[in-house]
Write an enzyme that holds these catalytic residues in place. Structure first.
Site, PDB file in Angstrom:
ATOM      1  CG  ASN B 290     -50.526   3.743   5.568  1.00 44.40           C
ATOM      2  OD1 ASN B 290     -50.823   4.465   6.254  1.00 44.40           O
ATOM      3  ND2 ASN B 290     -49.049   3.415   5.902  1.00 44.40           N
ATOM      4  NE  ARG B 292     -52.388   6.652   2.734  1.00 49.86           N
ATOM      5  CZ  ARG B 292     -51.038   6.693   2.985  1.00 49.86           C
ATOM      6  NH1 ARG B 292     -50.504   6.248   1.849  1.00 49.86           N
ATOM      7  NH2 ARG B 292     -50.439   6.868   3.890  1.00 49.86           N
TER       8      ARG B 292
END
Lengths: 69, 450
Positions: B290, B292
Site C-alpha cells: 500500500n 500510502r
C-alpha cells in the site's frame, strides 16, 4: 405494487426489464452506497410493469424503483 | 520546510493530517464537496475550497479541479491521505508537472504496485515469498480453469487492479470458478477500469499481518513492526492491533527484512505498508504494497511513539531519516476499532443524521473522527465514521479498556457496528489471540446482535 429502495445510494445495475416475471425475494435493482453493492429485492411476485430509475441515478430511502403488476 | 500543504481528502484523515501540519507550523488548505460543507476539516484548515457536488467523481476525484485549487492557493505540497487519489499515479504525475510535491512515492512506484500481477512478479524476483498462483493476466475462463488444476482448489480469484475486496472471490471447484469468473471480471472493469484477473492458492485460516515502513530518498529504510489486521468483514478491516499476538521476535525480524527487501527492490520512498498473509505455521506470503498512509496507522504510532504523518512530510521534503532500525522500539499494545455506519447484522450501510454522539475521553484513549452530534452521514462515501484507539501496557490490558470504552461510546440516529465490536473484544477466541480472517464468519454470524 411498488418496489421501494431501502436506502440512499446510486443505482448500479438493473437486473430485470419490463415484462419480466419476478418472484418474491428476487433482486431487481442493485444500488451502490458507501462503496458497497446493496441488492433491492421484490417483496412480492409479479410482472415488471415499469422501471422508474436509470442506472447511475441517485435514489433516496423509500423511492420507488420498479412498479409491478 | 513546506509552508503550505493541500489535503486532497475528507473526513477523519483530513482532520488528522491538518493536526500534524499545525504542530509543524505548516499552513493547510482543505477541499470539500457540497456534502461536506459542515465537516470539521473545512473548519480546521487555514483555507478551504468547495470543489464540487457530493459524488467523488465530481469532487474528490477531480484531479484538474484539485490542481487548480492547489495552484490558486499556492501550496508547496499535497497530502493525498488514503483512498481517493492516494494511489493514482496520474495524480502524482500531475503534481510533479505543476511543481507541487506529492507526499508519497513516485508515480512509477505507485503504478508498479497498483497492478497486483506486476507486484507479484517484482516481489518474487526480490526474494520475497509470494502465494503460489498465476503470473500473467488470465486470457479467459478456460485458461483460468487449466491453471486452477495445476494450483489446486480452493483458490482465490482476484482482480489485478482490485481493492477493498471488489473483484475477489473464493472458489472451491471448477464449477464455482466458471460461475465466478465473468462477474468478477466485469466488476473489476467497472470499478477499476481494468479486468485483468489472476489466481492465488487459498491459504486456509490465514492471518493478515502487515509491516509499516519508512524510506527516505537515499534509500534508508526502516520497518516499524507489524500490525495484526485479521479481523475483517467483506475483506475490509474492522479491528487492528500492534503488535500481533501471533508472531514472535524472530518472525517479526524475518517479515521486517522481507518488507525492507520489497521496498528497496522498487526504490520505495516515503511511508508504505507491505501486506502479508500468514498461514497457521507462520509461513508468510506477500499480498500487496500500500503506497500510502493506512487507515490503521495510529496503532503503530501508539507503540513506536512516532508521528507517521510528520515522517511522511519530512521525507517528502527531502530530509534523511533520523531513526535507524535499532532506534525502533515497540512499547505496550495498541488496538484500533473502526466505527462503521452500518447495520451490525447485515453489514449494510446506514446513512442518516447522528442525533446524539457521546464518547469517553481519558489517558490512553485516542479518537480519530470527523463527526459529532448533528452530523449527516451521507451515502456518498465510505461508511467509516470514526476510529477509536486504546493503548495498554499489555494486550490484555488494552482489550479490557477497549471493552470499557466501547460500553461508553454512544452514537444515536444511525446504526453502527459498535455492538459487533463489543462482541469481538469480549469473545474468548479474540482474547486468546485466535484472530484469523474468518473470525467474524466463524464466531459471530450465527447469533444475531440486538
Amino acid at each position: 405494487m411498488e418496489v421501494l429502495s431501502n436506502m440512499a445510494g446510486n443505482v448500479w445495475k438493473i437486473t430485470v426489464k419490463p415484462g419480466d416475471q419476478v418472484t418474491e425475494g428476487q433482486d431487481v435493482v442493485i444500488l451502490e452506497s458507501m462503496k458497497m453493492e446493496i441488492p433491492i429485492s421484490a417483496e412480492v411476485s409479479g410482472i415488471v410493469d415499469e422501471i422508474t430509475v436509470n442506472e447511475g441515478d441517485f435514489v433516496n430511502d423509500g423511492d420507488v424503483v420498479i412498479k409491478l403488476k | 520546510m513546506f509552508t503550505k500543504i493541500l489535503i486532497a481528502n475528507r473526513g477523519e484523515i483530513a482532520a488528522r493530517i491538518i493536526r500534524t501540519c499545525k504542530k509543524m507550523g505548516i499552513k493547510t488548505v482543505a477541499i470539500y464537496s457540497e456534502a461536506d460543507i459542515n465537516s470539521p476539516h473545512v473548519e480546521m484548515a487555514d483555507e478551504s475550497y468547495l470543489i464540487g457536488p457530493p459524488r467523488v467523481n465530481e469532487s474528490y476525484l477531480k484531479m484538474e479541479k484539485i490542481m487548480e485549487v492547489a495552484l490558486q492557493a499556492n501550496v508547496d505540497a499535497i497530502h493525498p491521505g488514503y483512498g481517493l487519489l492516494s494511489e493514482n499515479p496520474e495524480f502524482s504525475k500531475k503534481c510533479a508537472e505543476n511543481n507541487i510535491v506529492f507526499i508519497g512515492p513516485s508515480p512509477s512506484t505507485i503504478s508498479q504496485m497498483g497492478s497486483k500481477i506486476e507486484a507479484r512478479k517484482l516481489m518474487s524476483h526480490a526474494g520475497v515469498p509470494i502465494v503460489p498462483g498465476t503470473d500473467a493476466p488470465l486470457a479467459d475462463v478456460e485458461e483460468a480453469v487449466r491453471e486452477a488444476k495445476n494450483i489446486g482448489y480452493p483458490i482465490m480469484l482476484k482482480a489485478s487492479a482490485g481493492g477493498g475486496g471488489i473483484g475477489m472471490q473464493r472458489v472451491d471447484d471448477e464449477e464455482g470458478l466458471r460461475r465466478a469468473f465473468q462477474g468478477n471480471q466485469k466488476r473489476a472493469k467497472d470499478f477499476f477500469g481494468d479486468g485483468a484477473m489472476f489466481l492465488e492458492k487459498l491459504i486456509l485460516n490465514p492471518r493478515h499481518i502487515e509491516i509499516q515502513l519508512l524510506a527516505d530518498k537515499e534509500g534508508n529504510t526502516v520497518y516499524l513492526g507489524e500490525r495484526e489486521c485479521s479481523i475483517q468483514r467483506r475483506h475490509q478491516k474492522v479491528i487492528e492491533e500492534a503488535p500481533s499476538p501471533f508472531i514472535d521476535e524472530l518472525t517479526r525480524k524475518e517479515m521486517g527484512g522481507a518488507a525492507v527487501r520489497a521496498a528497496q527492490a522498487i526504490g520505495y520512498e516515503n511511508a508504505g505498508t507491505v501486506e502479508f498473509i500468514m498461514d497457521e505455521h507462520k509461513n508468510f506470503y506477500f499480498l500487496e504494497v500500500n503506497t500510502r498512509l493506512q487507515v490503521e496507522h495510529p496503532v503503530t504510532e501508539e507503540v513506536t511513539g512516532l508521528d507517521l504523518v510528520e515522517q511522511q512530510i519530512r521525507i517528502a521534503n527531502g530530509e534523511t531519516l533520523t531513526i535507524s532500525q535499532k532506534d525502533v522500539q515497540l512499547n505496550g499494545h495498541a488496538i484500533e476499532v473502526r466505527i462503521y455506519a452500518e447495520d451490525p447484522n447485515t453489514f449494510f450501510p446506514s446513512p442518516g443524521t447522528i442525533t446524539s454522539f457521546s464518547i469517553p475521553s481519558g489517558e490512553n484513549i485516542r479518537h480519530e473522527l470527523a463527526v459529532g452530534q448533528g452530523s449527516v452521514v451521507t451515502p456518498f462515501y465510505d461508511p467509516m465514521i470514526a476510529k477509536l484507539i486504546v493503548k495498554g501496557l499489555t494486550r490484555n490490558e488494552a482489550i479490557k479498556s477497549m471493552g470499557k470504552v466501547l460500553e461508553q461510546y454512544k452514537v444515536e440516529g444511525i446504526k453502527t457496528n459498535i455492538p459487533t465490536l463489543k462482541r469481538i473484544v469480549n469473545h474468548p477466541e479474540y482474547i486468546s489471540g485466535n484472530t484469523t480472517t474468518s473470525f467474524i464468519d466463524s464466531y459471530l454470524k450465527t447469533a444475531k446482535v440486538n
